[in-house]
Design an enzyme around this catalytic site. Structure first.
Site, PDB file in Angstrom:
ATOM      1  N   GLU A  42       0.870  -1.176   0.000  1.00 29.02           N
ATOM      2  CA  GLU A  42       0.000   0.000   0.000  1.00 29.02           C
ATOM      3  C   GLU A  42       0.904   1.222   0.000  1.00 29.02           C
ATOM      4  O   GLU A  42       1.655   1.449   0.957  1.00 29.02           O
ATOM      5  CB  GLU A  42      -0.920   0.031   1.232  1.00 29.02           C
ATOM      6  CG  GLU A  42      -1.852   1.238   1.200  1.00 29.02           C
ATOM      7  CD  GLU A  42      -2.651   1.515   2.478  1.00 29.02           C
ATOM      8  OE1 GLU A  42      -3.494   2.425   2.437  1.00 29.02           O
ATOM      9  OE2 GLU A  42      -2.425   0.842   3.496  1.00 29.02           O
ATOM     10  N   ASP A 101       5.100   4.666   3.666  1.00 31.08           N
ATOM     11  CA  ASP A 101       4.841   6.104   3.764  1.00 31.08           C
ATOM     12  C   ASP A 101       6.102   6.763   4.309  1.00 31.08           C
ATOM     13  O   ASP A 101       6.906   6.123   4.976  1.00 31.08           O
ATOM     14  CB  ASP A 101       3.658   6.378   4.709  1.00 31.08           C
ATOM     15  CG  ASP A 101       2.958   7.696   4.387  1.00 31.08           C
ATOM     16  OD1 ASP A 101       1.798   7.668   3.941  1.00 31.08           O
ATOM     17  OD2 ASP A 101       3.578   8.770   4.591  1.00 31.08           O
ATOM     18  N   ASP A 153      -2.289  12.285  -2.962  1.00 31.10           N
ATOM     19  CA  ASP A 153      -2.511  13.695  -3.275  1.00 31.10           C
ATOM     20  C   ASP A 153      -2.487  13.842  -4.804  1.00 31.10           C
ATOM     21  O   ASP A 153      -1.520  13.428  -5.442  1.00 31.10           O
ATOM     22  CB  ASP A 153      -1.377  14.509  -2.616  1.00 31.10           C
ATOM     23  CG  ASP A 153      -1.664  15.990  -2.662  1.00 31.10           C
ATOM     24  OD1 ASP A 153      -2.181  16.464  -3.703  1.00 31.10           O
ATOM     25  OD2 ASP A 153      -1.377  16.673  -1.672  1.00 31.10           O
ATOM     26  N   LYS A 183      -1.407  20.938  -9.710  1.00 30.20           N
ATOM     27  CA  LYS A 183      -0.611  22.028 -10.299  1.00 30.20           C
ATOM     28  C   LYS A 183       0.481  21.479 -11.210  1.00 30.20           C
ATOM     29  O   LYS A 183       1.145  20.505 -10.861  1.00 30.20           O
ATOM     30  CB  LYS A 183       0.044  22.865  -9.193  1.00 30.20           C
ATOM     31  CG  LYS A 183      -0.927  23.804  -8.540  1.00 30.20           C
ATOM     32  CD  LYS A 183      -0.170  24.795  -7.666  1.00 30.20           C
ATOM     33  CE  LYS A 183      -1.151  25.584  -6.846  1.00 30.20           C
ATOM     34  NZ  LYS A 183      -0.653  25.861  -5.505  1.00 30.20           N
ATOM     35  N   ASP A 224     -10.483  10.056  -4.124  1.00 28.35           N
ATOM     36  CA  ASP A 224     -11.643  10.943  -4.118  1.00 28.35           C
ATOM     37  C   ASP A 224     -11.503  11.950  -5.248  1.00 28.35           C
ATOM     38  O   ASP A 224     -12.378  12.779  -5.454  1.00 28.35           O
ATOM     39  CB  ASP A 224     -11.653  11.742  -2.816  1.00 28.35           C
ATOM     40  CG  ASP A 224     -10.416  12.617  -2.777  1.00 28.35           C
ATOM     41  OD1 ASP A 224      -9.310  12.047  -2.656  1.00 28.35           O
ATOM     42  OD2 ASP A 224     -10.525  13.839  -2.930  1.00 28.35           O
TER      43      ASP A 224
HETATM   44  C1  LIG Z   1      -3.472  12.129   1.185  1.00 29.87           C
HETATM   45  S1  LIG Z   1      -2.542  11.089   2.212  1.00 29.87           S
HETATM   46  C2  LIG Z   1      -3.454   9.549   2.178  1.00 29.87           C
HETATM   47  C3  LIG Z   1      -3.107   8.635   3.317  1.00 29.87           C
HETATM   48  C4  LIG Z   1      -3.919   7.350   3.428  1.00 29.87           C
HETATM   49  N1  LIG Z   1      -3.706   6.471   2.288  1.00 29.87           N
HETATM   50  C5  LIG Z   1      -5.377   7.638   3.597  1.00 29.87           C
HETATM   51  O1  LIG Z   1      -6.141   7.411   2.647  1.00 29.87           O
HETATM   52  O2  LIG Z   1      -5.781   8.090   4.670  1.00 29.87           O
HETATM   53  C6  LIG Z   1      -1.125  10.727   1.215  1.00 29.87           C
HETATM   54  C7  LIG Z   1      -0.014  10.013   1.953  1.00 29.87           C
HETATM   55  O3  LIG Z   1       1.030   9.730   1.043  1.00 29.87           O
HETATM   56  C8  LIG Z   1       2.282   9.983   1.654  1.00 29.87           C
HETATM   57  N2  LIG Z   1       3.228  10.314   0.567  1.00 29.87           N
HETATM   58  C9  LIG Z   1       3.051  11.246  -0.389  1.00 29.87           C
HETATM   59  N3  LIG Z   1       4.081  11.250  -1.244  1.00 29.87           N
HETATM   60  C10 LIG Z   1       4.934  10.288  -0.816  1.00 29.87           C
HETATM   61  C11 LIG Z   1       6.185   9.807  -1.288  1.00 29.87           C
HETATM   62  N4  LIG Z   1       6.745  10.308  -2.378  1.00 29.87           N
HETATM   63  N5  LIG Z   1       6.776   8.806  -0.600  1.00 29.87           N
HETATM   64  C12 LIG Z   1       6.214   8.291   0.515  1.00 29.87           C
HETATM   65  N6  LIG Z   1       5.031   8.698   1.001  1.00 29.87           N
HETATM   66  C13 LIG Z   1       4.397   9.689   0.347  1.00 29.87           C
HETATM   67  C14 LIG Z   1       2.040  11.130   2.611  1.00 29.87           C
HETATM   68  O4  LIG Z   1       2.982  11.154   3.659  1.00 29.87           O
HETATM   69  C15 LIG Z   1       0.602  10.817   3.090  1.00 29.87           C
HETATM   70  O5  LIG Z   1       0.598  10.049   4.266  1.00 29.87           O
END
Ligand SMILES: C[S@@+](CC[C@H](N)C(=O)[O-])C[C@H]1O[C@@H](n2cnc3c(N)ncnc32)[C@H](O)[C@@H]1O
Length: 224
Positions: free
Chosen positions: A52, A77, A126, A130, A162
């Site tokens: 994941e 993460d 995310d 942009k 989403d």
């Molecule tokens: C919007 S959050 C979603 C978290 C979780 N999957 C949820 O649905 O609640 C995006 C997650 O991706 C992690 N993340 C984003 N870019 C990353 C990267 N390049 N390497 C590791 N983690 C990353 C962030 O730290 C964050 O916890």
């Protein structure tokens, strides 16, 4: 979360047998000791390995691990204070087939051997809408190439989001690349046919969007 609480979680992560925190040098400069050996050395079996990516608190890692004891799950993460939650739950509930790695997804090919991974879930990334942020978008061409390096031929990819933008962008890209889309649903709780694990496991971010009545989307695809 306060910084004190974060520090406490970082400290606790170091004591968890199901948490791995390789340094960048260990991954990039050296040959990481667990690369190619996750099943045998960490899970002590030869079961399929499911990742994941951007796991946050690790709801999918833990939720799927409970549903599928015959598979191994690893949440990845960069934020250790977040996956602390999932790691702690896995320990408290005696879930042996869930683990967490603190690293950047960009380094995934240094963490896993070619063909070592059977499936990948990307949960609520995310969307990085942009233009300047495109390179951080987790389903862009560069990321798909990275996943391709570690996933077995025919291995399944899952994207739950989403973001209408992310859903459409990914479908368009997959279409252009001639990658196989096995299933797509742009409103998983309203339209019929969603796989059970798509509607029965909710993440922290997802719950916030659900409160605002946003549609949640899902794509299952292959990248070879
Ligand atoms: C919007 S959050 C979603 C978290 C979780 N999957 C949820 O649905 O609640 C995006 C997650 O991706 C992690 N993340 C984003 N870019 C990353 C990267 N390049 N390497 C590791 N983690 C990353 C962030 O730290 C964050 O916890």
């Amino acid at each position: 979360m306060g910084s004190k609480n974060k520090l406490k979680r970082f400290k606790e992560n170091e004591t968890f047998a199901n948490v791995f925190q390789p340094t960048r040098d260990e991954l990039v400069k050296e040959n990481y000791q667990l690369k190619g050996k996750w099943k045998k050395e960490v899970f002590k079996n030869n079961n399929p390995l499911v990742l994941e990516l951007g796991c946050g608190k690790g709801e999918y890692t833990v939720g799927l691990a409970k549903r599928y004891p015959e598979k191994n799950f690893i949440g990845i993460d960069i934020k250790g204070a977040r996956f602390w939650r999932g790691a702690k739950t896995a320990i408290e509930e005696n879930i042996p087939n869930a683990a967490f790695i603190r690293t950047q997804i960009e380094l995934i090919e240094h963490v896993f051997e070619e063909n070592e991974v059977d499936e990948i879930w990307i949960t609520f990334p995310d969307p990085q809408i942009k233009y300047q942020r495109t390179k951080h978008r987790m389903t862009n061409l560069q990321f798909l190439e990275r996943y391709k390096k570690v996933i077995k031929p025919g291995g399944l990819m899952h994207l739950k989001t989403d973001s209408e933008f992310m859903h459409g962008y990914t479908l368009g890209l997959l279409h252009g690349l001639n990658y196989e889309v096995l299933y797509a649903n742009h409103n998983v709780y309203k339209l019929e046919g969603s796989p059970e694990e798509v509607t029965e496991i909710q993440t922290f971010y997802e719950n916030q969007y659900l409160e605002k009545d946003k549609a949640i989307t899902y794509i299952r695809f292959k990248i070879n």
